[in-house]
Write a protein that holds these residues in place. Structure first.
Motif, PDB file in Angstrom:
ATOM      1  N   THR B  90     -33.324  16.399  80.621  1.00 36.11           N
ATOM      2  CA  THR B  90     -32.283  15.831  79.764  1.00 36.11           C
ATOM      3  C   THR B  90     -32.497  16.410  78.372  1.00 36.11           C
ATOM      4  O   THR B  90     -33.564  16.230  77.782  1.00 36.11           O
ATOM      5  CB  THR B  90     -32.411  14.296  79.698  1.00 36.11           C
ATOM      6  N   PHE B  94     -26.861  16.345  75.000  1.00 30.62           N
ATOM      7  CA  PHE B  94     -26.184  17.344  75.818  1.00 30.62           C
ATOM      8  C   PHE B  94     -26.070  16.781  77.234  1.00 30.62           C
ATOM      9  O   PHE B  94     -27.034  16.229  77.767  1.00 30.62           O
ATOM     10  CB  PHE B  94     -26.961  18.670  75.814  1.00 30.62           C
ATOM     11  N   GLY B  95     -24.910  16.903  77.843  1.00 28.52           N
ATOM     12  CA  GLY B  95     -24.693  16.368  79.185  1.00 28.52           C
ATOM     13  C   GLY B  95     -23.435  15.523  79.217  1.00 28.52           C
ATOM     14  O   GLY B  95     -22.813  15.249  78.180  1.00 28.52           O
ATOM     15  N   ALA B  96     -23.043  15.101  80.422  1.00 29.31           N
ATOM     16  CA  ALA B  96     -21.767  14.394  80.578  1.00 29.31           C
ATOM     17  C   ALA B  96     -21.892  12.889  80.390  1.00 29.31           C
ATOM     18  O   ALA B  96     -20.900  12.226  80.105  1.00 29.31           O
ATOM     19  CB  ALA B  96     -21.165  14.685  81.954  1.00 29.31           C
ATOM     20  N   LEU B  97     -23.070  12.335  80.540  1.00 29.08           N
ATOM     21  CA  LEU B  97     -23.219  10.884  80.408  1.00 29.08           C
ATOM     22  C   LEU B  97     -23.971  10.514  79.140  1.00 29.08           C
ATOM     23  O   LEU B  97     -24.696   9.519  79.079  1.00 29.08           O
ATOM     24  CB  LEU B  97     -23.921  10.306  81.648  1.00 29.08           C
ATOM     25  N   THR B  98     -23.815  11.325  78.122  1.00 28.52           N
ATOM     26  CA  THR B  98     -24.426  11.059  76.828  1.00 28.52           C
ATOM     27  C   THR B  98     -23.474  11.488  75.725  1.00 28.52           C
ATOM     28  O   THR B  98     -22.658  12.392  75.917  1.00 28.52           O
ATOM     29  CB  THR B  98     -25.761  11.829  76.679  1.00 28.52           C
ATOM     30  N   LEU B 208     -23.977  17.530  85.826  1.00 27.62           N
ATOM     31  CA  LEU B 208     -23.859  16.218  85.180  1.00 27.62           C
ATOM     32  C   LEU B 208     -24.741  16.040  83.946  1.00 27.62           C
ATOM     33  O   LEU B 208     -24.270  15.642  82.879  1.00 27.62           O
ATOM     34  CB  LEU B 208     -24.177  15.129  86.210  1.00 27.62           C
ATOM     35  N   CYS B 209     -26.032  16.336  84.084  1.00 25.51           N
ATOM     36  CA  CYS B 209     -26.929  16.085  82.948  1.00 25.51           C
ATOM     37  C   CYS B 209     -26.975  17.292  82.012  1.00 25.51           C
ATOM     38  O   CYS B 209     -27.701  17.277  81.015  1.00 25.51           O
ATOM     39  CB  CYS B 209     -28.334  15.728  83.426  1.00 25.51           C
TER      40      CYS B 209
END
Lengths: 327, 327, 327, 327
Positions: B90, B94-98, B208-209
């Motif tokens: 992680t 950076f990433g889709a769920l943050t 995703l991450c």
């Protein structure tokens, strides 16, 4: 039981047409999204259909024992097109490659055209035949029946048109909602008030032009009620388990589907959410349902063999599948 | 030929490290996206990596005979991880769920964690091992090597960081860019100036991450130059043909990929664009590449058996595949 | 007339609490969005409020003579905060700079904090007082009362929660909906069933944290019924005329508002839509309402002196304003 | 000093045409975005302009003393249109109410039309004259000169076309970039390499059709170099201070602009970020720049009288304004 064909155009706001029992095989014939008004390529939907009498859903069905706060598992045992032809169309200002009411532009609508798809249940094919191409083009395509619309009465006292997807399910328009799939829905009112419709003999990923191969459908399903399961639309097959994301823009549908999957995996396996986030990042599928409706949909899923120990959701998918096979 | 490992951090703005011939098997070893600086789970990328020295690409390669206005077909013959372990992480914001730099919010970053994935080339597996879960969780996952980054010098005199996707290709981060795939790219400058990097031993749909299972990669590829083919990133395998959509929001990536596919099918088959629109609507795949980079990516495709008559793109995919097999 | 304070939590699905006449001054006291449950900075909304009893709207009011297909003009004569303090808050997972249910992420919610704003009606100020800053920070801000929520029964038999904006109006959350403004709404059912609520003593552009300075409000309004006017939410003041865009992503709200404005201007002035497009491109305002609700809102407008000849909408704004002044 | 008119089509990748001193009045004449190729309503941009020779910027200017890591304050002293007419147009597949390369659809382009706007510097007006309306329509509009494009060499070794906005500034297309405004930009390379262009005699909010009233511009500006100030595009006038958001979708531009403003206010006033979030939520402006370029732009700002004590950014805006007035 065989459910009478009474249809409506909303989720919520209507009285049940029948009661069903958990574990009971239920047979329903749904109308097509055009409410049977398109019978040839000359029947332009914008002329023959009357808003809001679009996308009729059969139901609602009162599920005995379902209480607000439960989740409803709906297992689709069989989907068989109930007509010899399906129809698709370009509907004015609807679809992903045209200006729409929501993505509003100065362009006039694309030409409205209807395509008729002969269906061969023996050969399991639907036949595309071009309408406007000088030298013609035709193709037998593999039949892949699905239900565009499956939902329950919404929360908060809302009534939603059947053409809208949301937390109550509704017009999800995902090709993954096919025979063999269990869809989990929230129970917002006693009896859940399940309704289904919008059968497609075939639909691509995203429902690009806004319309699948629309067809009345003989639906066999069986339901179960679960207590203590979070009631957002979720998804299970023999092999995969996942969740729906329902939002605009499309990345928010992606986020919602995957966040629920991450949190579910963390709960299923008793692992840390960041470990689940990492794991899902490498193994997930994230399949686009529709990019045309009031909310877009994506199903994020992983293979069930990544779940440790017990079956998810108390094994209800497996149990319902067995009922379907026995039936 | 074996290409020396010189790397850079941009597409455009750099001199070629080698010249290659169309039809020649080219072997390249790429570095991982961390530029080899992550060697254990204790090497936090935000500490050991130095911006902008991220996502190194090997190249650029000058393709003999490629002229501005042509298209470049790059066929991936083989991708073999060149290390015994891959790393994922992680990365802060950076990433889709943050929350990210682009989708800016008040949240502090999620914890930065590194995962080490042992790779077994014999068994064709990569092994996930949890980092933060009390009872642990590990899984052998199927190896699925892909190239995150493949591109050429951009048009208009631009120089883009290698971490950015665009019309020139670049950091597309699609799991479909794997051995057996031909990627078509525009030729914007003489020689095209191809570069590749960012190998993933495995990556889910959407990354995703924000980070795949990052690994140095032994890449075998072979290229061909096409005149008269529109130079937007396109996609072909033995079975499928399609196009990339590269945009934000994600629905615009969906639109772009499918519009190109519709127009390509209309041209391939000599049919009306509305017929092609309807046909693609029922049979397309639209697979998400990344939902984390500066532009999101989707590949829309259809089965090649729907193409009438000749192979698309003059059969270059088949020809390159044969070279790869013979090689 | 003075309307009793009966409130509800939906547009549609409820019986009228009173009938009103076009041209009649109507006085309503609305509750705040917390339904009066936040009375100090220690009353955390997530603890004291009970979903779905959020954002109460007073009404619905049956407008005599309003028939489905008409438009309803609602002129706000006066808005006066009906309490000595307003409250705002960070509500968990709600707002533009936090992960939300729709833009779903792994972040825990931001801290939930309540701010109390003393209101001075004489000085026309609301006072911000910091809650968490070591050295404190306070500011007297100019009072700018507005109504967050104004709407009618939805079309298609829908019932929507009062917290949702849509084609029926609802929770538009635009600072432009203030005294002196006429809002035009569609009449979807006989009597229109107007309801209002969610007064803000002050709100910035976009309602950044998701919550304005929430306050009960004494509302004086007067309505008129128009036949033959397209029933999408529109906007008029003494100086400007325009339309709402209500959509996600935010660019679609921008598109919708401006397309309606372009088409309205073309109709008002009898000019070509491309001329209107060009003209609006150089002179429009496009002011953000909310970037936090289920749909985002933008009001696009132009100065009314660009309208040739007659007043738009038959001069109903001017007529209602005169009634308000006389009243 | 008077800067020679050398233009280019990129930020980065070009040698300086002149050196300037901080505090020195600099006079530049910029070309219009059509590179002077549109001289009448019969010169269709898509015919007379040659990609990528669009949107020429004058420069770059090497700023003495600017070191990578600094911020550059650029104060616009005066903007005076340098032609008797401006031009606007509908450019094929460009603009907010048309299908575009990014928001790709099946629609053919809207008609390409050019509008000529006579400019009266004495009266401070630009005159709209309809092109396609049977009965005609003309209006004298208030002149409101602005600079569409202002930027420096990008970070990371990138070279960006001048038509693209980004962290380096570039084609921001905000009407707030007018005489009296100070724009803060990052210094990514020694000398900063400032360039400006794309003057508009007038532009609405969002640059709806994609093209302002394009005009060559006599620009007077003065710069200063700041150390220790975060180098994202920021904004200051005599009355307001704020930040740019530059992203797609438009809500991400809103988020970015406001998050920077919140963090800036917390730093300026030494208050807690949640207090700053709450305060900004009630008092901010969030004004749309463009909704048509490769990235959309929004400027979020608050009144400067909310800043405690010292002027923001060491009072550089006030100092530069004084130089401008004296000059």
């Amino acid at each position: 039981m065989d459910v009478p064909g009474n249809v409506g155009y909303t989720f919520g706001g209507r009285k049940p047409i029948a009661e069903i029992e958990p574990g009971e095989l239920v047979r329903i014939r749904t109308r097509d999204c055009f409410n049977s008004r398109v019978q040839s390529v000359d029947d332009l939907p914008s002329k023959v259909c009357r808003w809001p009498e679009l996308n009729p859903v059969t139901g609602p069905l009162y599920v005995r024992g379902a209480r607000a706060g439960d989740a409803l598992a709906v297992h689709l045992v069989d989907l068989t097109p109930a007509a010899e032809v399906g129809f698709s169309a370009t509907f004015p200002h609807f679809g992903a490659l045209t200006a729409t009411e929501a993505t509003a532009m100065l362009h006039p609508a694309l030409d409205e055209v209807v395509w008729e798809y002969p269906i061969d249940l023996e050969q399991r094919t639907v036949r595309f035949v071009s309408r406007r191409s000088e030298n013609g083009f035709a193709r037998d395509l593999e039949l892949a029946p699905m239900l565009g619309t499956i939902g329950v009465a919404p929360a908060g006292g809302e009534v939603r048109m059947s053409i809208v997807p949301g937390a109550h399910g509704g017009n999800l328009d995902s090709p993954l909602v096919c025979a063999g799939t269990t869809v989990y829905l929230p129970v917002n009112v006693d009896g859940a008030l399940l309704a289904v419709g919008d059968g497609h003999a075939l639909q691509g990923e995203g429902e690009l032009c806004g319309v699948g191969v629309e067809v009345p459908m003989d639906v066999t399903l069986v339901v179960e009620v679960l207590s203590g399961v979070a009631g957002w639309p979720r998804f299970e097959t023999d092999d995969r388990v996942g969740a729906f994301g329902i939002a605009r823009p499309l990345e928010d549908a992606y986020r919602g589907a995957n966040l629920r999957l991450v949190n579910d995996l963390a709960a299923f396996n008793g692992i840390d959410p960041l470990d689940a986030y990492q794991f899902v990042s490498q193994v997930n599928h994230a399949r686009i349902g529709n990019v045309v409706d009031a909310e877009y949909t994506i199903v994020a899923s992983i293979a069930k063999h990544h779940i440790i120990g017990a079956q998810p959701y108390y094994g209800v998918h497996r149990a319902l599948r067995e009922i379907g096979r026995a039936g």
